[in-house]
Write an enzyme that holds these catalytic residues in place. Structure first.
Site, PDB file in Angstrom:
ATOM      1  N   SER A 108       0.854  -1.173   0.000  1.00 12.29           N
ATOM      2  CA  SER A 108       0.000   0.000   0.000  1.00 12.29           C
ATOM      3  C   SER A 108       0.897   1.232   0.000  1.00 12.29           C
ATOM      4  CB  SER A 108      -0.843  -0.024   1.265  1.00 12.29           C
ATOM      5  OG  SER A 108      -1.161   1.282   1.662  1.00 12.29           O
ATOM      6  N   SER A 109       0.367   2.333  -0.506  1.00  9.80           N
ATOM      7  CA  SER A 109       1.187   3.546  -0.565  1.00  9.80           C
ATOM      8  C   SER A 109       1.445   4.130   0.827  1.00  9.80           C
ATOM      9  CB  SER A 109       0.529   4.587  -1.458  1.00  9.80           C
ATOM     10  OG  SER A 109      -0.769   4.864  -1.008  1.00  9.80           O
ATOM     11  N   CYS A 110       0.746   3.631   1.853  1.00 12.21           N
ATOM     12  CA  CYS A 110       0.990   4.189   3.187  1.00 12.21           C
ATOM     13  C   CYS A 110       2.295   3.695   3.803  1.00 12.21           C
ATOM     14  CB  CYS A 110      -0.182   3.919   4.125  1.00 12.21           C
ATOM     15  SG  CYS A 110      -0.308   2.204   4.570  1.00 12.21           S
ATOM     16  N   TYR A 137      -0.119  -0.864  10.426  1.00  9.77           N
ATOM     17  CA  TYR A 137      -0.347  -1.536   9.138  1.00  9.77           C
ATOM     18  C   TYR A 137       0.866  -1.341   8.223  1.00  9.77           C
ATOM     19  CZ  TYR A 137      -2.363  -2.306   4.500  1.00  9.77           C
ATOM     20  OH  TYR A 137      -2.604  -2.740   3.227  1.00  9.77           O
ATOM     21  N   LYS A 141       3.415  -4.066   6.387  1.00 12.64           N
ATOM     22  CA  LYS A 141       3.638  -4.147   4.936  1.00 12.64           C
ATOM     23  C   LYS A 141       5.113  -3.927   4.591  1.00 12.64           C
ATOM     24  CE  LYS A 141      -0.207  -5.306   3.167  1.00 12.64           C
ATOM     25  NZ  LYS A 141      -0.284  -6.559   2.397  1.00 12.64           N
ATOM     26  N   HIS A 180     -12.831   2.972   3.470  1.00 10.14           N
ATOM     27  CA  HIS A 180     -12.020   4.077   2.960  1.00 10.14           C
ATOM     28  C   HIS A 180     -12.934   5.198   2.458  1.00 10.14           C
ATOM     29  CE1 HIS A 180      -8.780   0.981   2.772  1.00 10.14           C
ATOM     30  NE2 HIS A 180      -8.098   2.007   3.201  1.00 10.14           N
TER      31      HIS A 180
HETATM   32  P1  GDP Z   1      -6.002   7.221   4.065  1.00  8.80           P
HETATM   33  O1  GDP Z   1      -5.751   7.502   2.624  1.00  8.80           O
HETATM   34  O2  GDP Z   1      -5.136   6.147   4.625  1.00  8.80           O
HETATM   35  O3  GDP Z   1      -5.953   8.482   4.897  1.00  8.80           O
HETATM   36  O4  GDP Z   1      -7.448   6.582   4.200  1.00  8.80           O
HETATM   37  P2  GDP Z   1      -8.974   7.018   4.044  1.00  8.80           P
HETATM   38  O5  GDP Z   1      -9.462   6.634   2.694  1.00  8.80           O
HETATM   39  O6  GDP Z   1      -9.692   6.416   5.199  1.00  8.80           O
HETATM   40  O7  GDP Z   1      -9.043   8.596   4.214  1.00  8.80           O
HETATM   41  C1  GDP Z   1      -8.628   9.518   3.239  1.00  8.80           C
HETATM   42  C2  GDP Z   1      -9.015  10.942   3.598  1.00  8.80           C
HETATM   43  O8  GDP Z   1     -10.434  11.096   3.446  1.00  8.80           O
HETATM   44  C3  GDP Z   1      -8.721  11.364   5.048  1.00  8.80           C
HETATM   45  O9  GDP Z   1      -8.271  12.699   5.026  1.00  8.80           O
HETATM   46  C4  GDP Z   1     -10.091  11.275   5.711  1.00  8.80           C
HETATM   47  O10 GDP Z   1     -10.223  12.132   6.827  1.00  8.80           O
HETATM   48  C5  GDP Z   1     -10.990  11.738   4.575  1.00  8.80           C
HETATM   49  N1  GDP Z   1     -12.403  11.355   4.712  1.00  8.80           N
HETATM   50  C6  GDP Z   1     -13.460  12.198   4.569  1.00  8.80           C
HETATM   51  N2  GDP Z   1     -14.615  11.567   4.816  1.00  8.80           N
HETATM   52  C7  GDP Z   1     -14.305  10.280   5.095  1.00  8.80           C
HETATM   53  C8  GDP Z   1     -15.085   9.139   5.426  1.00  8.80           C
HETATM   54  O11 GDP Z   1     -16.302   9.182   5.532  1.00  8.80           O
HETATM   55  N3  GDP Z   1     -14.423   7.963   5.628  1.00  8.80           N
HETATM   56  C9  GDP Z   1     -13.065   7.888   5.525  1.00  8.80           C
HETATM   57  N4  GDP Z   1     -12.471   6.710   5.711  1.00  8.80           N
HETATM   58  N5  GDP Z   1     -12.287   8.972   5.239  1.00  8.80           N
HETATM   59  C10 GDP Z   1     -12.904  10.133   5.028  1.00  8.80           C
END
Ligand code: GDP
Length: 328
Positions: A108-110, A137, A141, A180
């Site tokens: 994953s890119s994280c 996580y 990875k 996500h």
């Molecule tokens: P990340 O890429 O590992 O940070 O994973 P996420 O997909 O969970 O979150 C991406 C970004 O979207 C973060 O800045 C979250 O705060 C934002 N975000 C906004 N609304 C939501 C939501 O309803 N769910 C999630 N998971 N992220 C959200």
């Protein structure tokens, strides 16, 4: 990789694994080895070893992992590091012991540092601190990548690591809390549309930027990598001018969007017309995550599905699977 080869897809029910199965089948690969969690617990090192010894897959797509969005990762870090390390120990060890010809390990890119220079090149690995919300996580990875690399060095295996950007698409996790951002927003907008709700909450400030790749493009890139790599493996394994066996390859779309722009696009495609409220008490996570996919592009691969088309397709799938919309 020939159509008759026995290919194990670890994690074939997940987002990436199921896309791989669809794509491999459509390309004529019939000898796919698939096991549900009930049939084979990938955390059970002895069972996985016995399975590999019996079945002897020639190639492995390692798409099994415990994954989740920002909230799931920060709430259950112990589970994320523990389960992923165990799955990796099992599968990587068994693949080496049974002479799997090639394995593509998906990360994953994280795994890259929180403040890595953008777009993020593969060389940024282990050059800085990780984003705390998904550190556990990411460490698991990273251990998987270093395991693959170390096995290649010590045992001459051919394990390559691919790092996809944020993925989405048909078969995604639409649960309320653990998902996500893209499926989470799609579901929330859908529910809000049905309930005639005039305001919707989006987590964080809306300013973080993320890159999204449709999972069918991801499957396509993974199969492409396995193939390109097969062509060059005998003469020193050159993919994109790098020594592929000891390297990792980013799989990205090439463009990123702000969470605000993403939310607006999802709202438009879902047909929700209310206002967006940004809840800054929720974490933003890393400010930007855009991969540099030059290494992959150099092998001739390009994504085909635009973000707009991909979201539209995903929403069609969501509508066609009402059970998904009832998940907790
Ligand atoms: P990340 O890429 O590992 O940070 O994973 P996420 O997909 O969970 O979150 C991406 C970004 O979207 C973060 O800045 C979250 O705060 C934002 N975000 C906004 N609304 C939501 C939501 O309803 N769910 C999630 N998971 N992220 C959200």
């Amino acid at each position: 990789m020939q159509p008759s080869d026995k290919i194990f897809i670890a994690g074939h029910r997940g987002l990436v694994g199921s896309a791989l199965v669809r794509q491999l089948r459509s390309l004529g690969f019939e000898n796919l080895l698939l096991r549900s969690r009930q049939e084979l617990d990938l955390e059970d090192i002895a069972a996985v070893r016995a399975f590999f010894e019996k079945e002897r897959p020639r190639h492995v797509f390692f798409a099994a992992a415990k994954v989740g969005g920002i909230l799931a990762n920060s709430s259950y870090p112990a589970d994320f590091i523990h389960d992923n390390l165990l799955i990796q120990l099992s599968v990587i060890g068994a693949a080496q012991a049974t002479n799997v010809e090639k394995m593509l390990f998906l990360g994953s890119s994280c795994i890259y540092p929180k403040l890595a220079e953008q777009p993020i090149r593969e060389e940024s690995l282990l050059t800085g601190e990780l984003e705390p919300t998904n550190e556990a996580y990411a460490i698991a990875k990273i251990a998987g990548i270093i395991m693959c690399r170390s096995f290649n060095r010590q045992y001459g295996t051919r394990f390559i690591s691919a790092m996809p950007t944020n993925l989405y698409g048909e078969g995604d996790n639409f649960e309320r809390a653990g998902s996500h951002v893209l499926p989470a927003l799609m579901r929330r907008f859908h529910d809000a549309k049905l309930a005639n709700q005039d305001e919707i909450v989006v987590w964080g400030s809306g300013s973080p930027r993320r890159e999204f790749l449709h999972v069918d493009d991801m499957a396509d890139a993974s199969i492409h990598l396995m193939r390109v790599w097969a062509e060059t493996a005998d003469d020193g394994s050159v993919v994109g001018g790098q020594n592929a066996l000891n390297e990792i390859v980013n799989i990205g779309y090439g463009e990123d969007v702000s969470i605000r722009d993403l939310a607006e696009l999802v709202a438009e495609l879902v047909g929700y017309r209310g206002t967006l409220r940004f809840d800054t008490s929720m974490p933003d996570g890393t400010p930007r995550k855009l991969l540099d996919s030059t290494r992959l592009r150099a092998t001739g691969w390009r994504p085909r599905i635009s973000l707009r088309d991909g979201i539209a397709r995903t929403y069609e799938w969501f509508l066609a699977h009402p059970a998904v919309a009832r998940l907790g």
